[in-house]
Motif scaffolding. Sequence first.
Motif, short mmCIF file in Angstrom:
data_model
loop_
_atom_site.label_atom_id
_atom_site.label_comp_id
_atom_site.label_asym_id
_atom_site.label_seq_id
_atom_site.Cartn_x
_atom_site.Cartn_y
_atom_site.Cartn_z
N TRP A 69 39.13 33.78 31.77
CA TRP A 69 38.22 32.62 32.54
C TRP A 69 39.90 32.20 32.94
N ASP A 70 40.39 32.30 31.64
CA ASP A 70 41.87 31.70 31.91
C ASP A 70 42.98 32.77 32.88
N SER A 71 42.58 34.31 32.53
CA SER A 71 43.35 35.35 32.69
C SER A 71 43.57 35.31 34.28
N LEU A 72 42.03 34.61 34.86
CA LEU A 72 41.41 35.22 36.69
C LEU A 72 42.65 34.10 37.14
N ARG A 73 42.19 32.94 36.56
CA ARG A 73 42.68 31.86 37.67
C ARG A 73 44.40 31.77 37.14
N ARG A 74 45.28 32.72 36.08
CA ARG A 74 46.56 32.72 36.07
C ARG A 74 47.38 33.54 37.49
N SER A 117 42.22 47.14 27.57
CA SER A 117 42.06 45.87 28.43
C SER A 117 41.02 45.68 29.71
N PRO A 118 40.64 44.64 29.39
CA PRO A 118 39.54 43.96 30.59
C PRO A 118 40.41 44.17 32.33
N ALA A 119 41.50 44.47 32.14
CA ALA A 119 42.15 44.61 33.79
C ALA A 119 42.51 46.03 34.21
N LEU A 120 42.34 47.33 33.06
CA LEU A 120 42.59 48.90 32.77
C LEU A 120 41.61 48.98 34.73
N VAL A 160 40.49 45.83 44.07
CA VAL A 160 40.56 44.69 42.82
C VAL A 160 40.37 43.48 42.50
N GLY A 161 39.96 42.73 43.15
CA GLY A 161 39.77 41.27 42.76
C GLY A 161 38.25 41.04 41.92
N LEU A 162 37.19 42.41 42.56
CA LEU A 162 36.01 41.81 42.08
C LEU A 162 36.36 42.86 40.61
N ALA A 163 37.21 43.66 41.16
CA ALA A 163 36.97 44.42 39.05
C ALA A 163 37.86 43.50 37.93
N LEU A 164 38.81 42.42 38.42
CA LEU A 164 40.02 41.78 37.43
C LEU A 164 38.22 40.59 37.01
N VAL A 165 37.09 39.90 38.65
CA VAL A 165 36.23 38.93 37.80
C VAL A 165 34.85 39.50 37.03
N VAL A 166 34.59 40.68 36.94
CA VAL A 166 34.38 41.58 35.98
C VAL A 166 34.79 41.32 35.26
N GLY A 167 36.13 42.00 34.86
CA GLY A 167 36.93 41.78 33.35
C GLY A 167 37.04 40.87 32.86
N SER A 168 37.21 39.77 33.69
CA SER A 168 36.86 37.99 33.45
C SER A 168 35.28 37.47 32.62
N ALA A 169 34.58 38.03 33.57
CA ALA A 169 33.02 38.35 32.73
C ALA A 169 32.89 38.51 31.67
N VAL A 170 32.98 40.08 31.95
CA VAL A 170 32.66 40.28 30.74
C VAL A 170 33.40 40.06 28.79
N SER A 171 34.60 40.35 28.98
CA SER A 171 35.11 40.24 27.84
C SER A 171 35.55 37.71 27.72
N GLY A 172 35.52 36.88 29.31
CA GLY A 172 35.82 35.98 28.79
C GLY A 172 36.57 35.42 29.22
N MET A 216 48.35 39.78 41.83
CA MET A 216 47.07 39.57 41.70
C MET A 216 46.74 39.76 40.75
N ALA A 217 47.04 41.16 40.48
CA ALA A 217 46.90 41.65 39.17
C ALA A 217 47.94 41.66 38.09
N LEU A 218 49.01 41.24 38.81
CA LEU A 218 49.74 41.51 37.28
C LEU A 218 50.01 40.05 36.43
N GLY A 219 49.84 39.01 37.86
CA GLY A 219 49.40 38.06 37.53
C GLY A 219 48.06 37.57 35.81
N TRP A 220 47.35 38.81 36.50
CA TRP A 220 45.85 38.38 34.73
C TRP A 220 46.39 38.56 33.71
#
Length: 235
Positions: free
Chosen positions: A128-133, A76-79, A114-126, A169-173
Amino acid sequence: MPADHALLAASAGVVLCGPAAYLLGPWLLRRIPEPILEEGETKPLYAELAGPRAAYWCGASAAVAGGLLGWTLGNSPALVAWLILAVVGAVLGYIDTRTRYLPSAIIWPSYLVVGLALVVGSAVSGEWDSLRRAAIAGVIGFGVFYVLWYVFPRGVGFGDVRLSGLLSMALGWLGWGELVTGLYGGFFLGAVIGIVLTLAKVFKRRQLFPFGPFMLVGALIGVLVGGPLERLYLG
């Protein structure tokens, strides 16, 4: 997810998180500033807790959490974000258990990492809906705990409020099921065990209860079973 991928991710979680928390826990305890206490309040000094016990507990709990997270999230990109949280959460859980305080000097920087890690994960995987959530979930979680703190300050500390936004934030992703399960799981565990410990006179009724560890365990439960529970509920 193939079993070999899950096993590899779980092994990475154990190997990365355990030693990191083992080293980081005592290091942070020696450096974070002491909180300003209200009149009559006392607590152990953080630096006094920075011994082998802290290292072992932080390392062991982070290794267990990292392994479970790796097995569940796999590729998962959130790992990465969650492995960071495993390390930070192990340190925060230990500190809260020993002092009944959750240091803002650790929590606020963790939002950024953690926020930067989620942004990078969203950018790599595309995704972005998960990041908004994740952003919406962080606001919701923080808001819910802020209201609880405002209404019942002896039951919820403001450190819990700060931690709630980070975990939400991390759970919502990951999804709404993970968010609801993670937050409710923390409430349930804290309420049940808190009542038991109060009845057993381990804690006095007016004594501040360390709720942070239960929030952290609840968040882990949310990751592990939140998605399946959501699918089961929605059919």
